[in-house]
Design an enzyme around this catalytic site. Structure first.
Site, PDB file in Angstrom:
ATOM      1  N   ASP A  97       0.843  -1.203   0.000  1.00  0.00           N
ATOM      2  CA  ASP A  97       0.000   0.000   0.000  1.00  0.00           C
ATOM      3  C   ASP A  97       0.879   1.254   0.000  1.00  0.00           C
ATOM      4  OD1 ASP A  97      -2.337  -1.697   0.339  1.00  0.00           O
ATOM      5  OD2 ASP A  97      -1.524  -2.053   2.336  1.00  0.00           O
TER       6      ASP A  97
ATOM      7  N   HIS B 274      -4.743  -3.743   6.333  1.00  0.00           N
ATOM      8  CA  HIS B 274      -4.468  -3.892   4.902  1.00  0.00           C
ATOM      9  C   HIS B 274      -5.782  -4.322   4.240  1.00  0.00           C
ATOM     10  CE1 HIS B 274      -2.997  -5.072   1.045  1.00  0.00           C
ATOM     11  NE2 HIS B 274      -3.492  -6.284   1.223  1.00  0.00           N
TER      12      HIS B 274
HETATM   13  P1  NAI Z   1      -1.771 -18.240  -4.595  1.00  0.00           P
HETATM   14  O1  NAI Z   1      -3.137 -18.831  -4.437  1.00  0.00           O
HETATM   15  O2  NAI Z   1      -1.155 -18.130  -5.929  1.00  0.00           O
HETATM   16  O3  NAI Z   1      -0.750 -19.025  -3.660  1.00  0.00           O
HETATM   17  C1  NAI Z   1      -1.050 -19.406  -2.369  1.00  0.00           C
HETATM   18  C2  NAI Z   1      -0.318 -20.710  -2.143  1.00  0.00           C
HETATM   19  O4  NAI Z   1      -0.522 -21.078  -0.784  1.00  0.00           O
HETATM   20  C3  NAI Z   1      -0.848 -21.843  -3.003  1.00  0.00           C
HETATM   21  O5  NAI Z   1       0.241 -22.404  -3.736  1.00  0.00           O
HETATM   22  C4  NAI Z   1      -1.433 -22.830  -1.998  1.00  0.00           C
HETATM   23  O6  NAI Z   1      -1.232 -24.183  -2.388  1.00  0.00           O
HETATM   24  C5  NAI Z   1      -0.638 -22.482  -0.743  1.00  0.00           C
HETATM   25  N1  NAI Z   1      -1.287 -22.842   0.514  1.00  0.00           N
HETATM   26  C6  NAI Z   1      -2.613 -22.858   0.830  1.00  0.00           C
HETATM   27  N2  NAI Z   1      -2.793 -23.258   2.099  1.00  0.00           N
HETATM   28  C7  NAI Z   1      -1.557 -23.476   2.607  1.00  0.00           C
HETATM   29  C8  NAI Z   1      -1.084 -23.915   3.860  1.00  0.00           C
HETATM   30  N3  NAI Z   1      -1.933 -24.199   4.857  1.00  0.00           N
HETATM   31  N4  NAI Z   1       0.246 -24.046   4.045  1.00  0.00           N
HETATM   32  C9  NAI Z   1       1.118 -23.780   3.050  1.00  0.00           C
HETATM   33  N5  NAI Z   1       0.723 -23.363   1.821  1.00  0.00           N
HETATM   34  C10 NAI Z   1      -0.594 -23.214   1.612  1.00  0.00           C
HETATM   35  O7  NAI Z   1      -1.857 -16.813  -3.865  1.00  0.00           O
HETATM   36  P2  NAI Z   1      -0.848 -15.590  -3.995  1.00  0.00           P
HETATM   37  O8  NAI Z   1      -1.270 -14.731  -5.111  1.00  0.00           O
HETATM   38  O9  NAI Z   1       0.550 -16.100  -3.964  1.00  0.00           O
HETATM   39  O10 NAI Z   1      -1.205 -14.814  -2.650  1.00  0.00           O
HETATM   40  C11 NAI Z   1      -0.862 -15.335  -1.390  1.00  0.00           C
HETATM   41  C12 NAI Z   1      -1.577 -14.539  -0.308  1.00  0.00           C
HETATM   42  O11 NAI Z   1      -1.109 -13.203  -0.271  1.00  0.00           O
HETATM   43  C13 NAI Z   1      -3.090 -14.447  -0.485  1.00  0.00           C
HETATM   44  O12 NAI Z   1      -3.690 -14.636   0.786  1.00  0.00           O
HETATM   45  C14 NAI Z   1      -3.304 -13.018  -0.931  1.00  0.00           C
HETATM   46  O13 NAI Z   1      -4.575 -12.534  -0.564  1.00  0.00           O
HETATM   47  C15 NAI Z   1      -2.212 -12.319  -0.148  1.00  0.00           C
HETATM   48  N6  NAI Z   1      -1.823 -11.005  -0.667  1.00  0.00           N
HETATM   49  C16 NAI Z   1      -1.510 -10.054   0.275  1.00  0.00           C
HETATM   50  C17 NAI Z   1      -1.121  -8.804  -0.111  1.00  0.00           C
HETATM   51  C18 NAI Z   1      -0.782  -7.769   0.929  1.00  0.00           C
HETATM   52  O14 NAI Z   1      -0.523  -6.626   0.535  1.00  0.00           O
HETATM   53  N7  NAI Z   1      -0.767  -8.054   2.209  1.00  0.00           N
HETATM   54  C19 NAI Z   1      -1.028  -8.454  -1.531  1.00  0.00           C
HETATM   55  C20 NAI Z   1      -1.326  -9.529  -2.431  1.00  0.00           C
HETATM   56  C21 NAI Z   1      -1.720 -10.762  -1.995  1.00  0.00           C
END
Ligand code: NAI
Length: 330
Positions: free
Chosen positions: A161, A189
């Site tokens: 952000d 966030h």
């Molecule tokens: P993604 O869906 O591509 O990857 C998430 C991964 O986590 C998947 O490979 C899945 O298999 C794995 N996963 C699910 N449960 C799990 C567990 N219990 N233990 C280990 N791995 C597990 O999602 P992406 O795009 O990589 O985003 C990840 C997170 O980051 C999401 O929650 C998203 O909302 C968040 N995010 C946060 C932001 C921030 O500014 N704080 C910005 C963008 C995304």
């Protein structure tokens, strides 16, 4: 050679993990003479995909990558073993029709297990950055599940952000993004966050002086930053990944290097009651560090407009805490 730093990443085969692992292994984040061991954690069905990431890391022949370990989410003790940094990306994404409260309920319990795993297995100096959404509340749950890990080791990511806000202000003022400093992100966030243009500076002058357009700052700027994640999804057909990985790595870099006098780090930390924000919430504040110990920067001016915005986002944090109260100590 220095001893390696161990970085554990959950969700390492996901979008953000894929955009992050290679940069960590290159030495770009922790330093050009700092070996790194990556401990990558995924759910069992994603372990094959994680193998692919490991193969590609091998194929980069990074001299500083001193090792790679993989663990599935049923073996968190192994995944977090001796980790100096833990970056929590793993969680279920929000699906169509899912309310924010539903997502919190679905993901909350994962962070109980992860907090326990960190306490049981990580290094005594572990620092944890929670990226997976809702990151403030997930961080709160994990922190409470690891009561022996000091509360100043827990961070939830609001850096994306801040980076987004800096870019918007720089573009509006027609200056390079490096000219924009002291942009705090208060609160959650989420779309209630308050990107605090009032305390920010451009080339050392208050933003409100450089960009005289108050209406733009109070409405368009805040709304653009608050809704930027949704705008990226709309344009890209997928959520922010490279910029989110970049912001998580910026968070780590900012915490291990001294903060410049005229700047602040945007990150959500355990509130000590500063600025009247209830103690114990994981809330976005302006932070500074000497590279070892961080503190909340005092003296940011909060007028009535800013206070209203901060109250709104802090109230949302309290509501989220209420939604997961069964996962927190009584
Ligand atoms: P993604 O869906 O591509 O990857 C998430 C991964 O986590 C998947 O490979 C899945 O298999 C794995 N996963 C699910 N449960 C799990 C567990 N219990 N233990 C280990 N791995 C597990 O999602 P992406 O795009 O990589 O985003 C990840 C997170 O980051 C999401 O929650 C998203 O909302 C968040 N995010 C946060 C932001 C921030 O500014 N704080 C910005 C963008 C995304």
């Amino acid at each position: 050679m220095k001893p390696p730093v161990r970085v554990a990443i959950t969700g390492a085969a996901g979008q953000i993990g894929y955009a992050m692992a290679f940069r960590l292994a290159s030495g770009e984040v922790l330093g050009p003479d700092q070996p790194v061991i990556l401990q990558m954690i995924e759910i069992p069905p994603a372990m094959k995909s994680l193998d692919g990431v490991r193969m590609e890391l091998d194929d980069c022949a990074f001299p500083l990558l001193a090792g790679m370990e993989a663990a599935d989410s049923d073996h968190l003790d192994q995944g977090f073993k001796n980790a100096n940094w833990v970056i929590l990306l793993g969680g279920l994404p929000r699906k169509a029709g899912m309310e924010r409260a539903d997502l919190i309920r679905v993901n909350g319990p994962l962070f109980t297990a992860q907090g326990k795993g960190i306490q049981a297995a990580a290094a005594s100096d572990v620092r944890v950055v929670v990226v997976a959404n809702p990151c403030n509340t997930n961080c709160l749950i994990a922190m409470h599940s690891a009561p022996d890990v000091p509360k100043d080791r827990w961070f939830a990511m609001t850096r994306l952000d801040q980076n987004r806000g800096q870019a918007q202000l720089a573009q509006k003022a027609g200056v390079g993004v490096g000219e924009v400093k002291r942009l705090a992100i208060w609160g959650n966030h989420s779309s209630t966050q308050f990107p605090d243009f009032q305390n920010a500076t451009i080339s050392g002058r208050p933003v409100t002086e450089v960009i005289g357009h108050q209406e733009w700052l109070r409405k368009d700027f805040i709304a653009t930053v608050q809704k930027r994640g949704a705008a990226v999804i709309e344009a890209r057909g997928a959520s922010s990944a490279a910029s989110a990985a970049n912001a998580a790595l910026d968070t780590v870099k900012s915490l291990v290097n001294p903060t410049a006098k005229n700047d602040c780090i945007a990150v959500a930390v355990h509130s000590d009651g500063s600025y009247g924000i209830e103690k114990g919430l994981i809330c976005g504040f302006p932070i500074k560090t000497d590279g070892k110990k961080w503190s909340i920067i005092e003296g940011f001016k909060i007028d009535e407009f800013a206070q209203g915005k901060i109250d709104t986002t802090v109230n949302e944090l309290k509501q989220e805490r209420e939604t997961v109260k069964d996962l927190l100590p009584k």
